[in-house]
Design an enzyme around this catalytic site. Sequence first.
Site, PDB file in Angstrom:
ATOM      1  N   LEU A 124      -8.433 -36.807  13.747  1.00  0.00           N
ATOM      2  CA  LEU A 124      -7.374 -36.244  13.284  1.00  0.00           C
ATOM      3  C   LEU A 124      -7.206 -36.474  12.158  1.00  0.00           C
ATOM      4  O   LEU A 124      -6.515 -37.355  11.796  1.00  0.00           O
ATOM      5  CB  LEU A 124      -6.015 -36.243  14.964  1.00  0.00           C
ATOM      6  N   ASN A 125      -6.602 -35.790  11.537  1.00  0.00           N
ATOM      7  CA  ASN A 125      -6.469 -36.002   9.261  1.00  0.00           C
ATOM      8  C   ASN A 125      -5.629 -35.495   8.637  1.00  0.00           C
ATOM      9  O   ASN A 125      -6.342 -35.012   7.674  1.00  0.00           O
ATOM     10  CB  ASN A 125      -7.724 -36.524   9.087  1.00  0.00           C
ATOM     11  N   LYS A 406       1.353 -47.507  12.920  1.00  0.00           N
ATOM     12  CA  LYS A 406       2.520 -45.891  13.022  1.00  0.00           C
ATOM     13  C   LYS A 406       3.570 -47.275  11.699  1.00  0.00           C
ATOM     14  O   LYS A 406       4.458 -46.171  10.940  1.00  0.00           O
ATOM     15  CB  LYS A 406       2.910 -45.757  13.772  1.00  0.00           C
TER      16      LYS A 406
END
Length: 518
Positions: A124-125, A406
């Site tokens: 997921l980019n 994150k």
Amino acid sequence: MSYTQSRLRRVSEHVRYFRETSENQETKSSEEWKSSTKRETLGALEQELARLVASAKEGETEGARREMSGFRNLFSRFLRAKTHIEWKAIQPLPEGAIRPYKQLPPVSESHITQMLSKLVVVKLNGGLGTSMGCKGPKSVIAVRNDLTFLDLTMQQIQQLNRTYNVDVPLVLMNSFNTDDDTQKLLKKYANVKVSVISFCQSRYPRINKETLMPIAKDMGTADMEAWYPPGHGNFYEAFANSGLLDKFLEQGKEYCFLSNIDNMGATVDLNILNFVLNSSGGQEPPEFVMEVTDKTRADVKGGTLIQYEDKLMLLEIAQVPKDYVDEFKSISKFRIFNTNNLWASLGAIRRVVSNNELDMEVIVNPKHLDRGMDVIQLETAAGAAIKNFKNSCGINVPRSRFLPVKKTSDLLLLMSNLYDIDNGSLTLSSERSFPTTPLVKLGSSFDKVKDYLARFQGIPDLIELDHLTVSGDVWFGRDVSLKGTVIIIANHGDRIDVAPGTILENKIVSGNLRILDH
Ligand SMILES: Cc1cn([C@H]2C[C@H](O)[C@@H](COP(=O)(O)OP(=O)(O)O[C@H]3O[C@H](CO)[C@@H](O)[C@H](O)[C@H]3O)O2)c(=O)[nH]c1=O
């Protein structure tokens, strides 16, 4: 026919298209759906979307129509469903819903090549590096030895392909925010022997919080704040619409392994691949698997797996009623969380997408635009698809499969000697005598990657660290060692320089300490 008449005709044709291609769930007699206000709102939205589609450039109408039809369905689910769950209706997880990783059946060496030939790896980019103060896709942030998430992912797949003499393809799901930059970057891997294919997820219109209507007035608007990528739950539809799903099925691929590109622990796991491909003990193989792991104090915001309305369901923090957020975060009540490492059968994806059966909870994400307008964006999470597949289950995997970046505090751990790196894979150093990772909290002066890097002349030795808190104007020299619990607090207006070579073990440092060259 005048221009206005022909445009109006086009608009009404598009409205008809939305109604004809709408998901059939509206026929369900839901009390809420019967409310005429909601029907009127949907009708008004359809008109707005039809106007948007009519404004698309020639040759782009069909794509725009399909995309806006997807948005129309998401919006209608948003109108129909509750955005928060009924807390008291959470049921206990059924026996066997989450399997321990250690109990997966063993893999037979002779099957590995054949198993890998059925696999597609998806990253997921679609996310930007903005929250870490970086421009462009998040995947271009350097994680270790100047290698970015994308570099490390390429190395991992290349190594897998070399080891087993296979050609597992890497698929990147980009968003309109990351597509151009990613396409440019991919050129640098021209000589890397990995088949990389990328596709772009949908671009949906942000809606005004008051009117619930799109703020974009035409498809080609230069106002980039008018659009958003609708969450990773968009993967299934966007993947099918891109044509790649059919292409892979034709090539004999059977399963995809999907994960966040910022999770450096999300490597291809052969035990799980074997489990999803081969039924064991007379059981049908699962169509969908979610890797979960034991929750620690660092993961309180992640989604969790619950049983709800007699099905397994992903519960994200945004769906938790306000009064229960603390309970949701508690690590004793919800012991596991979703790593977002997901395995899904390609055939089953095709079935649920073409039958319009994908019913994922809509997450309402409010935003405040720079121009002062409050908008909402409707999103879905990839793990929410779990309830639409047969024999779905969770697997409780070791923590090493979840190494997310994150914040810069995560980056500090991965850049340090706590992790060894080998062909793109990061593993906890054998020199660490216990398997848990330290809890690190860096103050806001470290939020942006550039500032964080400037504040460390060298990455400290963290092998024996348990807990680090740093707050205020703090700077680290070379060859610093941090052990046990270390707290460094520079009060407002003060500055602390941790001198080169310092060893801090179970220490609290506060006040104002500057050591200058002379
Ligand atoms: C919103 C969005 C994100 N992405 C990409 C960016 C990241 O690589 C990846 C994860 O996106 P994030 O928005 O960071 O999601 P995150 O907060 O980590 O939450 C996911 O991952 C968590 C684990 O990190 C899980 O506990 C949650 O259940 C799951 O929803 O998906 C897309 O490709 N498209 C999107 O539209």
